[in-house]
Enzyme design. Structure first.
Site, PDB file in Angstrom:
ATOM      1  N   GLU A 141      88.934  91.458   8.861  1.00  0.00           N
ATOM      2  CA  GLU A 141      87.709  91.999   8.273  1.00  0.00           C
ATOM      3  C   GLU A 141      86.586  90.956   8.332  1.00  0.00           C
ATOM      4  O   GLU A 141      85.454  91.271   8.656  1.00  0.00           O
ATOM      5  CB  GLU A 141      87.983  92.417   6.826  1.00  0.00           C
ATOM      6  CG  GLU A 141      86.822  93.146   6.193  1.00  0.00           C
ATOM      7  CD  GLU A 141      87.141  93.637   4.802  1.00  0.00           C
ATOM      8  OE1 GLU A 141      86.208  94.121   4.144  1.00  0.00           O
ATOM      9  OE2 GLU A 141      88.302  93.535   4.363  1.00  0.00           O
ATOM     10  N   ARG A 165     107.708  89.436   6.898  1.00  0.00           N
ATOM     11  CA  ARG A 165     108.644  90.480   6.460  1.00  0.00           C
ATOM     12  C   ARG A 165     109.320  91.189   7.621  1.00  0.00           C
ATOM     13  O   ARG A 165     110.429  91.696   7.481  1.00  0.00           O
ATOM     14  CB  ARG A 165     107.943  91.449   5.515  1.00  0.00           C
ATOM     15  CG  ARG A 165     107.630  90.784   4.169  1.00  0.00           C
ATOM     16  CD  ARG A 165     106.815  91.676   3.294  1.00  0.00           C
ATOM     17  NE  ARG A 165     105.489  91.850   3.886  1.00  0.00           N
ATOM     18  CZ  ARG A 165     104.360  91.563   3.279  1.00  0.00           C
ATOM     19  NH1 ARG A 165     104.368  91.114   2.057  1.00  0.00           N
ATOM     20  NH2 ARG A 165     103.216  91.737   3.872  1.00  0.00           N
TER      21      ARG A 165
END
Length: 181
Positions: free
Chosen positions: A102, A65
């Protein structure tokens, strides 16, 4: 500074999708800014006005993006655009930077000649959103490794509660269009 009424138009154009990509997450869908000519125009005018006097040489956008906003802004400013992509997507020789997720590690890359030999190229890093900051920090490091100077990192939105912008601000100034005034 973004006028409050213009900020409202941009914020109102963002679609929120609950429980995507997993339960408990509210996804901020910026595609609805892109298909709203008024909101996209106001956003790009604001970015052009903010950066027109910063003597930038390039804009680097983060996959994917950041490409949309970065390429449009680079064109508006009459400067080059440099893509920072996920590993294995660029066709020429690259420099890479790993960053922690993560659960695991990911990697972004930039072409070794991305700044076309411009010494100490002044580069704006741009993406749609900053969350934990891992990708943005890696991208800013890549700009540095490539011989550029990341003069600022710009995001349309900042999920400040996740700490990414605070972490990144130790390396480069951070600006969020829809952040606190």
């Amino acid at each position: 500074m973004l006028k409050p009424e213009n900020k409202k138009i941009i914020v109102d154009a963002i679609r929120e999708i609950p429980d995507f990509p997993k339960p408990g997450i509210v996804f901020k869908d910026i595609s609805t800014i892109l298909n709203n000519a008024e909101a996209f125009g106001l956003l790009m005018d604001h970015l052009r006005d903010r950066y027109k006097d910063m003597n930038l040489d390039f804009i680097a956008g983060i996959d994917a993006r950041g490409f949309i906003f970065g390429a449009a802004l680079a064109r508006d400013l009459g400067i080059g655009f440099v893509p920072i992509r996920k590993k294995g997507k660029l066709p020429y020789t690259t420099i890479s930077e790993k960053y922690a997720l993560e659960y695991g590690v990911d990697e972004v890359e930039i072409h070794i000649d991305a700044f076309r030999g411009v010494k100490d190229a002044r580069v704006l890093l741009i993406d749609d959103l900053i969350a934990t900051g891992g990708t943005a920090f890696a991208a800013a490091n890549l700009i540095d490794k490539s011989g550029g100077i990341c003069v600022e990192s710009c995001f349309i939105m900042d999920l400040a509660f996740l700490g990414g912008s605070k972490k990144l601000s130790t390396f480069t100034p951070v600006y969020s269009v829809l952040g606190e005034d």
